[in-house]
Design an enzyme around this catalytic site. Sequence first.
Site, PDB file in Angstrom:
ATOM      1  CG  HIS A  46      -2.082   0.893   1.072  1.00 22.58           C
ATOM      2  ND1 HIS A  46      -1.997   2.254   1.250  1.00 22.58           N
ATOM      3  CD2 HIS A  46      -3.352   0.621   0.702  1.00 22.58           C
ATOM      4  CE1 HIS A  46      -3.187   2.779   1.004  1.00 22.58           C
ATOM      5  NE2 HIS A  46      -4.023   1.820   0.659  1.00 22.58           N
ATOM      6  CG  ASP A  87      -8.411  -4.798  -2.032  1.00 28.73           C
ATOM      7  OD1 ASP A  87      -9.604  -4.607  -1.764  1.00 28.73           O
ATOM      8  OD2 ASP A  87      -7.693  -3.942  -2.565  1.00 28.73           O
TER       9      ASP A  87
HETATM   10  N1  COA Z   1       3.945  -7.588  -4.672  1.00 30.86           N
HETATM   11  C1  COA Z   1       5.282  -7.563  -4.855  1.00 30.86           C
HETATM   12  N2  COA Z   1       6.052  -6.480  -4.664  1.00 30.86           N
HETATM   13  C2  COA Z   1       5.433  -5.361  -4.255  1.00 30.86           C
HETATM   14  C3  COA Z   1       4.058  -5.310  -4.042  1.00 30.86           C
HETATM   15  C4  COA Z   1       3.298  -6.477  -4.280  1.00 30.86           C
HETATM   16  N3  COA Z   1       1.975  -6.497  -4.102  1.00 30.86           N
HETATM   17  N4  COA Z   1       3.696  -4.072  -3.668  1.00 30.86           N
HETATM   18  C5  COA Z   1       4.847  -3.350  -3.642  1.00 30.86           C
HETATM   19  N5  COA Z   1       5.894  -4.128  -3.991  1.00 30.86           N
HETATM   20  C6  COA Z   1       7.296  -3.732  -4.061  1.00 30.86           C
HETATM   21  C7  COA Z   1       7.548  -2.978  -5.379  1.00 30.86           C
HETATM   22  O1  COA Z   1       7.933  -3.872  -6.393  1.00 30.86           O
HETATM   23  C8  COA Z   1       8.671  -2.033  -4.982  1.00 30.86           C
HETATM   24  O2  COA Z   1       9.877  -2.795  -4.962  1.00 30.86           O
HETATM   25  P1  COA Z   1      11.265  -2.107  -5.407  1.00 30.86           P
HETATM   26  O3  COA Z   1      11.467  -0.967  -4.456  1.00 30.86           O
HETATM   27  O4  COA Z   1      12.252  -3.184  -5.268  1.00 30.86           O
HETATM   28  O5  COA Z   1      11.064  -1.644  -6.826  1.00 30.86           O
HETATM   29  C9  COA Z   1       8.328  -1.689  -3.540  1.00 30.86           C
HETATM   30  O6  COA Z   1       7.557  -2.780  -3.032  1.00 30.86           O
HETATM   31  C10 COA Z   1       7.551  -0.393  -3.387  1.00 30.86           C
HETATM   32  O7  COA Z   1       6.347  -0.508  -4.152  1.00 30.86           O
HETATM   33  P2  COA Z   1       5.762   0.590  -5.134  1.00 30.86           P
HETATM   34  O8  COA Z   1       5.412  -0.066  -6.425  1.00 30.86           O
HETATM   35  O9  COA Z   1       6.653   1.788  -5.168  1.00 30.86           O
HETATM   36  O10 COA Z   1       4.438   0.958  -4.361  1.00 30.86           O
HETATM   37  P3  COA Z   1       3.285   1.939  -4.861  1.00 30.86           P
HETATM   38  O11 COA Z   1       2.970   2.780  -3.691  1.00 30.86           O
HETATM   39  O12 COA Z   1       3.632   2.641  -6.126  1.00 30.86           O
HETATM   40  O13 COA Z   1       2.094   0.934  -5.196  1.00 30.86           O
HETATM   41  C11 COA Z   1       0.345  -0.623  -4.822  1.00 30.86           C
HETATM   42  C12 COA Z   1       1.166   0.540  -4.226  1.00 30.86           C
HETATM   43  C13 COA Z   1      -0.859  -0.868  -3.901  1.00 30.86           C
HETATM   44  C14 COA Z   1      -0.156  -0.245  -6.216  1.00 30.86           C
HETATM   45  C15 COA Z   1       1.250  -1.878  -4.883  1.00 30.86           C
HETATM   46  O14 COA Z   1       1.656  -2.236  -3.594  1.00 30.86           O
HETATM   47  C16 COA Z   1       0.545  -3.033  -5.572  1.00 30.86           C
HETATM   48  O15 COA Z   1       0.587  -3.152  -6.795  1.00 30.86           O
HETATM   49  N6  COA Z   1      -0.111  -3.952  -4.779  1.00 30.86           N
HETATM   50  C17 COA Z   1      -0.878  -5.036  -5.354  1.00 30.86           C
HETATM   51  C18 COA Z   1      -2.252  -4.551  -5.792  1.00 30.86           C
HETATM   52  C19 COA Z   1      -3.188  -4.342  -4.627  1.00 30.86           C
HETATM   53  O16 COA Z   1      -3.322  -5.202  -3.764  1.00 30.86           O
HETATM   54  N7  COA Z   1      -3.850  -3.181  -4.637  1.00 30.86           N
HETATM   55  C20 COA Z   1      -4.816  -2.829  -3.619  1.00 30.86           C
HETATM   56  C21 COA Z   1      -4.328  -1.693  -2.777  1.00 30.86           C
HETATM   57  S1  COA Z   1      -5.447  -1.405  -1.431  1.00 30.86           S
END
Ligand code: COA
Length: 391
Positions: free
Chosen positions: A266, A322
């Site tokens: 998140h 979720d």
């Molecule tokens: N699975 C694997 N790795 C994850 C992850 C996940 N669900 N969520 C974050 N990471 C990792 C990223 O790859 C990144 O790694 P890095 O620093 O080595 O590149 C790091 O954690 C930071 O993540 P980032 O993509 O910068 O986070 P964000 O704030 O841009 O995105 C979400 C947040 C929610 C979009 C992201 O966590 C995600 O895609 N989660 C899955 C979808 C989901 O469950 N969404 C519902 C949210 S309530």
Amino acid sequence: MSDFLPGLEGVPATKSAISFIDGEKGILSYRGYPLETLATNSTFEETTLLLLDGELPTKAALNRFSKQLRSSYRIKYHIREMMRHFPHTGHPMDMLQTAVCSLGMFYPGTECLTDADSCKDIDYVRNMTVNIIAQMAPLVAMWEHMRQGYDPINPRDDLSVAENLLYMFTGKEPDSLMARIMDVCLILHAEHTLNASTFAALVAGSTLASPYSVISAAIGTLSGPLHGGANQRVVGMLQEIGSPDNVEAWVDKKLANKEVIWGMGHREYKVKDPRATILHKLVTKLVEERGGSLDKMFATAMKLEEVCVDRLGHKGVYPNVDFYSGILYSEMGIPEDQFTALFAVARSAGWLAHWREQISNNRIYRPTQIYVGHEQREYIPMSERKKAPKQ
Ligand code: COA
């Protein structure tokens, strides 16, 4: 020139008094009340009034509001007829976005929204707010029957939003445990500061668009799997993994391929999402009472959480809301592609609270960009163009 921050991470885009997150401590509060307290003591109706008005309502105000909601459950005949013609394979979120936007055609009156004076007609804002919140759940439940070729079940105005939602879905009045679980799920999903769909609602609201357009913009934004759409993916993912024994190998393969694990991570939380903690407890309660097929999915989910925390915890990636909601909804007999629509039903309360806050002190959103394209250049006549542009 300002720095570009992808995803506007950390950029304040509004001032709001509606909810608060401390992502390091795992705290979420609505109008100053901790989420855990509301999940234990409140109802969706009461929480909605708290979000909208800023204070816990008196008994009389809550009764009045509940009555207004219940008398607005029924969906207009023309909207029902329109829904009959939707493709039955269409996604519930697309149905909901279309139906909510279409509802707005029956409720003119946006002229009262003015930039200078926010809104000249308090009744318009109040009535549209009640109308939208009341009609979200019936629309979602009706579609479940209509897409299977059946007539929808009529709403019952002696039931709460949560009870009526389950009743219209299943045709049976829910038992008290199921009704309470649904009510808590609605409370947990009702509001969450300036997430992507709420931001979409604010941007639409700032143009003084109708509240139906505002909510339909938010529904469309919520539908993506990086936002509300993740809950649908979680159950599919748990089914694909199959059992706790397969979790480690499955996670390692996904991470090696740089794929996301649904329901994890998140932007705001660096610890377990407090909503996931409450949902986890609810699933545990349900497993104790019901067991059966729920056991295996839950056991897989718990192992997945353990492995993800081990592999991703150092990046601040933990279960989000979720992760456990899908397991609960499955047990309630709700099809997977309806999970995000249930999220939207609840979030309509938060979206409308933010809409009201926005229009009470409005300025249109118009951010800027950092231009990285060509300088001005000469137009090339067709006969002199040599290279096809890259697609
Ligand atoms: N699975 C694997 N790795 C994850 C992850 C996940 N669900 N969520 C974050 N990471 C990792 C990223 O790859 C990144 O790694 P890095 O620093 O080595 O590149 C790091 O954690 C930071 O993540 P980032 O993509 O910068 O986070 P964000 O704030 O841009 O995105 C979400 C947040 C929610 C979009 C992201 O966590 C995600 O895609 N989660 C899955 C979808 C989901 O469950 N969404 C519902 C949210 S309530």
